[in-house]
Design a protein around this motif. Sequence first.
Motif, PDB file in Angstrom:
ATOM      1  N   SER A  83     -13.380  -5.666  -5.519  1.00  0.00           N
ATOM      2  CA  SER A  83     -14.248  -6.770  -5.862  1.00  0.00           C
ATOM      3  C   SER A  83     -14.729  -7.516  -4.524  1.00  0.00           C
ATOM      4  O   SER A  83     -15.630  -8.219  -3.999  1.00  0.00           O
ATOM      5  N   LEU A  84     -13.543  -7.124  -3.559  1.00  0.00           N
ATOM      6  CA  LEU A  84     -13.750  -7.087  -1.989  1.00  0.00           C
ATOM      7  C   LEU A  84     -15.692  -7.291  -1.629  1.00  0.00           C
ATOM      8  O   LEU A  84     -15.830  -5.861  -1.499  1.00  0.00           O
ATOM      9  N   THR A  85     -16.141  -8.375  -0.962  1.00  0.00           N
ATOM     10  CA  THR A  85     -17.764  -7.396  -0.157  1.00  0.00           C
ATOM     11  C   THR A  85     -16.841  -8.510   1.415  1.00  0.00           C
ATOM     12  O   THR A  85     -17.662  -7.641   2.450  1.00  0.00           O
ATOM     13  N   GLY A  86     -16.231  -8.751   1.925  1.00  0.00           N
ATOM     14  CA  GLY A  86     -16.442  -9.660   3.259  1.00  0.00           C
ATOM     15  C   GLY A  86     -14.463  -9.457   3.621  1.00  0.00           C
ATOM     16  O   GLY A  86     -13.848  -9.743   2.666  1.00  0.00           O
ATOM     17  N   PRO A  87     -14.685  -9.863   4.729  1.00  0.00           N
ATOM     18  CA  PRO A  87     -13.133 -10.369   4.720  1.00  0.00           C
ATOM     19  C   PRO A  87     -11.959 -11.436   4.666  1.00  0.00           C
ATOM     20  O   PRO A  87     -13.101 -12.381   3.969  1.00  0.00           O
ATOM     21  N   VAL A  88     -10.765 -11.653   4.030  1.00  0.00           N
ATOM     22  CA  VAL A  88     -10.386 -12.474   3.435  1.00  0.00           C
ATOM     23  C   VAL A  88      -9.161 -12.741   3.600  1.00  0.00           C
ATOM     24  O   VAL A  88      -8.471 -11.704   4.648  1.00  0.00           O
ATOM     25  N   ILE A  89      -8.299 -14.223   3.681  1.00  0.00           N
ATOM     26  CA  ILE A  89      -7.397 -14.963   4.744  1.00  0.00           C
ATOM     27  C   ILE A  89      -6.503 -14.886   3.171  1.00  0.00           C
ATOM     28  O   ILE A  89      -7.083 -15.334   2.660  1.00  0.00           O
ATOM     29  N   ILE A  90      -5.766 -13.613   3.601  1.00  0.00           N
ATOM     30  CA  ILE A  90      -4.206 -13.460   2.801  1.00  0.00           C
ATOM     31  C   ILE A  90      -3.473 -14.763   3.162  1.00  0.00           C
ATOM     32  O   ILE A  90      -2.189 -14.829   3.872  1.00  0.00           O
ATOM     33  N   ASP A  91      -2.824 -15.543   2.348  1.00  0.00           N
ATOM     34  CA  ASP A  91      -2.251 -17.481   2.273  1.00  0.00           C
ATOM     35  C   ASP A  91      -0.579 -17.166   1.703  1.00  0.00           C
ATOM     36  O   ASP A  91      -1.343 -16.598  -0.129  1.00  0.00           O
ATOM     37  N   ALA A  92       0.299 -16.546   1.991  1.00  0.00           N
ATOM     38  CA  ALA A  92       1.190 -16.832   1.305  1.00  0.00           C
ATOM     39  C   ALA A  92       2.268 -18.385   0.383  1.00  0.00           C
ATOM     40  O   ALA A  92       2.298 -17.910  -0.600  1.00  0.00           O
ATOM     41  N   ARG A  93       0.859 -18.788   0.737  1.00  0.00           N
ATOM     42  CA  ARG A  93       1.702 -20.211  -0.041  1.00  0.00           C
ATOM     43  C   ARG A  93       0.454 -20.371  -1.353  1.00  0.00           C
ATOM     44  O   ARG A  93       0.103 -20.879  -2.013  1.00  0.00           O
ATOM     45  N   THR A  94      -0.644 -19.580  -1.106  1.00  0.00           N
ATOM     46  CA  THR A  94      -1.892 -19.638  -2.824  1.00  0.00           C
ATOM     47  C   THR A  94      -1.255 -18.659  -4.121  1.00  0.00           C
ATOM     48  O   THR A  94      -0.420 -17.522  -3.535  1.00  0.00           O
ATOM     49  N   ALA A  95      -0.652 -19.787  -5.060  1.00  0.00           N
ATOM     50  CA  ALA A  95       0.066 -19.381  -5.625  1.00  0.00           C
ATOM     51  C   ALA A  95      -0.146 -18.640  -6.760  1.00  0.00           C
ATOM     52  O   ALA A  95       0.265 -18.505  -7.581  1.00  0.00           O
ATOM     53  N   ALA A 132      -0.580 -12.011  11.964  1.00  0.00           N
ATOM     54  CA  ALA A 132      -0.511 -12.768  12.819  1.00  0.00           C
ATOM     55  C   ALA A 132       1.154 -13.477  12.955  1.00  0.00           C
ATOM     56  O   ALA A 132       1.575 -13.577  11.307  1.00  0.00           O
ATOM     57  N   ASN A 133       1.971 -13.324  13.697  1.00  0.00           N
ATOM     58  CA  ASN A 133       3.188 -14.150  13.056  1.00  0.00           C
ATOM     59  C   ASN A 133       3.186 -16.499  12.999  1.00  0.00           C
ATOM     60  O   ASN A 133       2.310 -16.277  14.147  1.00  0.00           O
ATOM     61  N   GLY A 134       3.969 -16.362  11.854  1.00  0.00           N
ATOM     62  CA  GLY A 134       3.655 -17.840  11.680  1.00  0.00           C
ATOM     63  C   GLY A 134       3.093 -18.315  10.814  1.00  0.00           C
ATOM     64  O   GLY A 134       1.863 -17.231  10.217  1.00  0.00           O
ATOM     65  N   GLU A 135       2.829 -18.999   9.691  1.00  0.00           N
ATOM     66  CA  GLU A 135       1.852 -19.489   8.892  1.00  0.00           C
ATOM     67  C   GLU A 135       0.345 -19.692   9.210  1.00  0.00           C
ATOM     68  O   GLU A 135       0.461 -20.611   9.985  1.00  0.00           O
ATOM     69  N   ARG A 136      -0.598 -20.201   8.377  1.00  0.00           N
ATOM     70  CA  ARG A 136      -2.114 -20.356   8.533  1.00  0.00           C
ATOM     71  C   ARG A 136      -2.826 -20.452   9.933  1.00  0.00           C
ATOM     72  O   ARG A 136      -2.411 -21.119  10.194  1.00  0.00           O
ATOM     73  N   ARG A 137      -2.461 -19.402  10.312  1.00  0.00           N
ATOM     74  CA  ARG A 137      -2.727 -19.466  11.594  1.00  0.00           C
ATOM     75  C   ARG A 137      -4.302 -18.999  11.328  1.00  0.00           C
ATOM     76  O   ARG A 137      -5.292 -18.722  12.847  1.00  0.00           O
ATOM     77  N   TYR A 138      -5.301 -18.020  10.753  1.00  0.00           N
ATOM     78  CA  TYR A 138      -6.848 -17.747  10.465  1.00  0.00           C
ATOM     79  C   TYR A 138      -7.805 -18.909   9.973  1.00  0.00           C
ATOM     80  O   TYR A 138      -6.721 -19.136   8.494  1.00  0.00           O
ATOM     81  N   ASN A 139      -8.462 -19.092  10.045  1.00  0.00           N
ATOM     82  CA  ASN A 139      -9.582 -20.111   9.918  1.00  0.00           C
ATOM     83  C   ASN A 139     -10.837 -18.923   8.866  1.00  0.00           C
ATOM     84  O   ASN A 139     -10.876 -18.099   9.200  1.00  0.00           O
ATOM     85  N   LYS A 140     -11.775 -19.824   8.266  1.00  0.00           N
ATOM     86  CA  LYS A 140     -12.779 -18.921   8.447  1.00  0.00           C
ATOM     87  C   LYS A 140     -13.909 -18.609   9.259  1.00  0.00           C
ATOM     88  O   LYS A 140     -14.392 -17.609   9.419  1.00  0.00           O
ATOM     89  N   GLY A 141     -13.486 -19.614  10.702  1.00  0.00           N
ATOM     90  CA  GLY A 141     -14.308 -18.480  11.672  1.00  0.00           C
ATOM     91  C   GLY A 141     -13.540 -17.120  11.941  1.00  0.00           C
ATOM     92  O   GLY A 141     -14.520 -16.223  12.444  1.00  0.00           O
ATOM     93  N   HIS A 142     -13.116 -17.325  12.003  1.00  0.00           N
ATOM     94  CA  HIS A 142     -11.822 -16.343  12.812  1.00  0.00           C
ATOM     95  C   HIS A 142     -12.556 -14.483  11.493  1.00  0.00           C
ATOM     96  O   HIS A 142     -12.838 -13.712  11.592  1.00  0.00           O
ATOM     97  N   ALA A 143     -12.648 -15.238  10.194  1.00  0.00           N
ATOM     98  CA  ALA A 143     -13.338 -14.565   8.987  1.00  0.00           C
ATOM     99  C   ALA A 143     -13.970 -13.232   9.434  1.00  0.00           C
ATOM    100  O   ALA A 143     -15.119 -13.236   9.305  1.00  0.00           O
ATOM    101  N   GLU A 144     -15.330 -14.894   9.782  1.00  0.00           N
ATOM    102  CA  GLU A 144     -17.016 -14.123   9.616  1.00  0.00           C
ATOM    103  C   GLU A 144     -16.875 -13.715  11.012  1.00  0.00           C
ATOM    104  O   GLU A 144     -17.857 -12.628  10.998  1.00  0.00           O
TER     105      GLU A 144
END
Length: 510
Positions: A83-95, A132-144
Motif C-alpha cells: 500500500s505504500l506510495t512514497g518513502p516512510v519513516i519507520i519509528d520504533a516508538r510507534t507502538a 542510521a544509528n540512534g532513534e528519530r534521525r530521519y525527518n520529512k525532509g529526508h523522506a522527500e
Amino acid sequence: MIVNRDEFFREVTLKVCSSLDIGVAVKRAFDYLREHFPLDEVYLDILDSRLGAIRRILHLAGDGATSEEIIPLPELVWDWAGSLTGPVIIDARTASGLAKAIATLVKMEGYSDLALPLRVENELIGMLILRANGERRYNKGHAELLSVVADPFALALANTLSYQEVLRYRDILLDDNRFLNRELFSQAGDEIIGGNTGLRNVMEMVRQVAPLNNTVLLMGETGTGKEVIANTIHFASPRKDGPFIKVNCGAIPESLMDSELFGHEKGAFTGAVSEKRGRFERANGGTIFLDEIGELPPQAQVRLLRVLQQREIERVGGDRIIPINVRVIAATHRNLESMISENRFREDLWFRLNVFPIIIPPLRQRKDDVPALIRHFVGQKSSELGIAVPPAIAPGALERLKNYGWPGNVRELENLVERELIRYRGGQLRFDSLLPSEVESETAHATEIIDNGPLNLDEAMSLHISKVLTMTKGKVHGPGGAAELLGINPNTLRGRMSKLGIRHGRLHTI
Ligand SMILES: Nc1ncnc2c1ncn2[C@@H]1O[C@H](COP(=O)(O)OP(=O)(O)OP(=O)(O)O)[C@@H](O)[C@H]1O
Ligand SMILES: [Mg+2]
C-alpha cells in the motif's frame, strides 16, 4: 543543508546505473547518500511473491556487505508494503501492530529506518531501506529528498533482477543441453550406419570402452563421425543420465579458454560480473567432449593436463579446489604426433589422452557403407524437408557415388543428399550435381592415393576446400558459399583456410 534536487537526482542516478552488479552500484551511491542523510547501513530487499518472502539481496554496512538472505514476511507487512506510495519513516516508538510485526523481522531499537518502496510501472518490486544509528534521525525532509531517486533505484533493481534471471536461464539451458543433445541424437537415428560393416571395429571398441571411465581419444578426418561416436559412447555409458558437455576447443578465443573450461569467480577480471561455472564443473557426473583438441592453446593444455591428473579444478580468480568427476572424450582431425614434434602439442598431455585411441576410417576406405548412408540420409532429409515419400534413387547412381573419393566424408555425403533433395522436382534422384568428370577425377585421385600412400588429413582437406572454393568462385559465407556447401561455420572455415595456407578473398574474373 540546502540540496539542489536536480544535482542530487543526477548524481544518484549516475551512480546507481554505473554497474550491472547492484552491490557495486549501491555501494557507490551509498557514499554519496551519506553526504545528505544520516546513514550507517543500506538494505535492498526484493519482494519475492513466489517465495512469499523478502529476498534481501544486499546489506551494506560501512565497508562490509553481506550476501543474500531470505526473510519470511508476515501477511500484515506484505499488505502494508503493497500500500505504500512514497518513502516512510519507520519509528520504533510507534507502538502500532505493524511496527511490532516489523520489529520481529529487524532489530529496530536504537536505530532509525527510512524505507523507499521501489516500483516499476506501478508494481512494487522491492524496498530500499536506509538505516542510521540512534532513534528519530530521519525527518520529512529526508523522506522527500529520497523520493526523488525512487525511479533510478527501481530501474536499477529491475535491471539486476532481469540480468540475474538471464544468467539463471543460461545455466539451466547449458545444463539441459544434454536433453537437447539426446533429442537431436535420437532424431539423427540411434543406430550408427555401417556399425556392422565399415565401422564394425570402431563399434567393437565403443562397446568395450563405454562402460568404463577412462579417457577416449577419437581420431579421424573431418566429417567421419567423431562427434556421433562420442555421443554413442556417452549414451551407452553408466553416465548417460548425467550431462554431456561439448567444448569446441577451436571455437573459443584463447583469452576466454580458461574461464570457459574452468569457470571464474566474480570479479576475476573486467566483465566477470558474476561467478560462472566452467564446462568441467557443468559436466560433473557426466562426460565432457573436447572436440578439436589439437586447437587447444598451450596454456590451456597445461591446465587440462593438471585436471586429467588430479581430477580437480580451480576457477579463474579463485583459490578453491573443486573436485570433479568427469569422463573425458577428446577428438581431433589433426595428427597430434606430428604436432608434438613441432612443439605445438604437449607430449605429456598426449600420453594422458591417448589411453584408448579410436581411429575412425575415412569414407573412401569403407565404400560399402556409402549406399546405406545415402538411403539413410534420403529418408531422414526427406522427412525434415517435408517430402512425404522419399524419392527412389536412379539405377547406377549408387555405384557412381561409391567410387567417389568423399574428402569431406559422411558430412559431405549428407550435404550432397540434402542439396539433391532441395533440387528434387520429381522422378528419381540422379545425383548429377556430382558430375561424372568429378567422379572420374576423384576415382583417379583415389587410385593415386593408393599408389602414392594416402594424403595426410591436411592435404586432403586443403584439396577439397580449394575445389569447393573454385566452385563458389571464392565465396566463403552466405548462400551458395563454400561454408554452406561444406556444412561448416564460415569462421571455422576461414580459420582452417588460413591454417592450411589457402588464400582468402573472392576470385576476380578477368
Ligand atoms: N556412421 C554414421 N551414421 C549416421 N550418420 C553419420 C555417421 N557418421 C557421421 N554421420 C553424420 O555425419 C555428420 C558429420 O559427423 P560428425 O559431426 O560426427 O563428424 P566429425 O568427425 O565430428 O567432423 P569434424 O571433424 O568436421 O568435426 C553428422 O551430421 C553425423 O550425424
Ligand atoms: Mg566434429
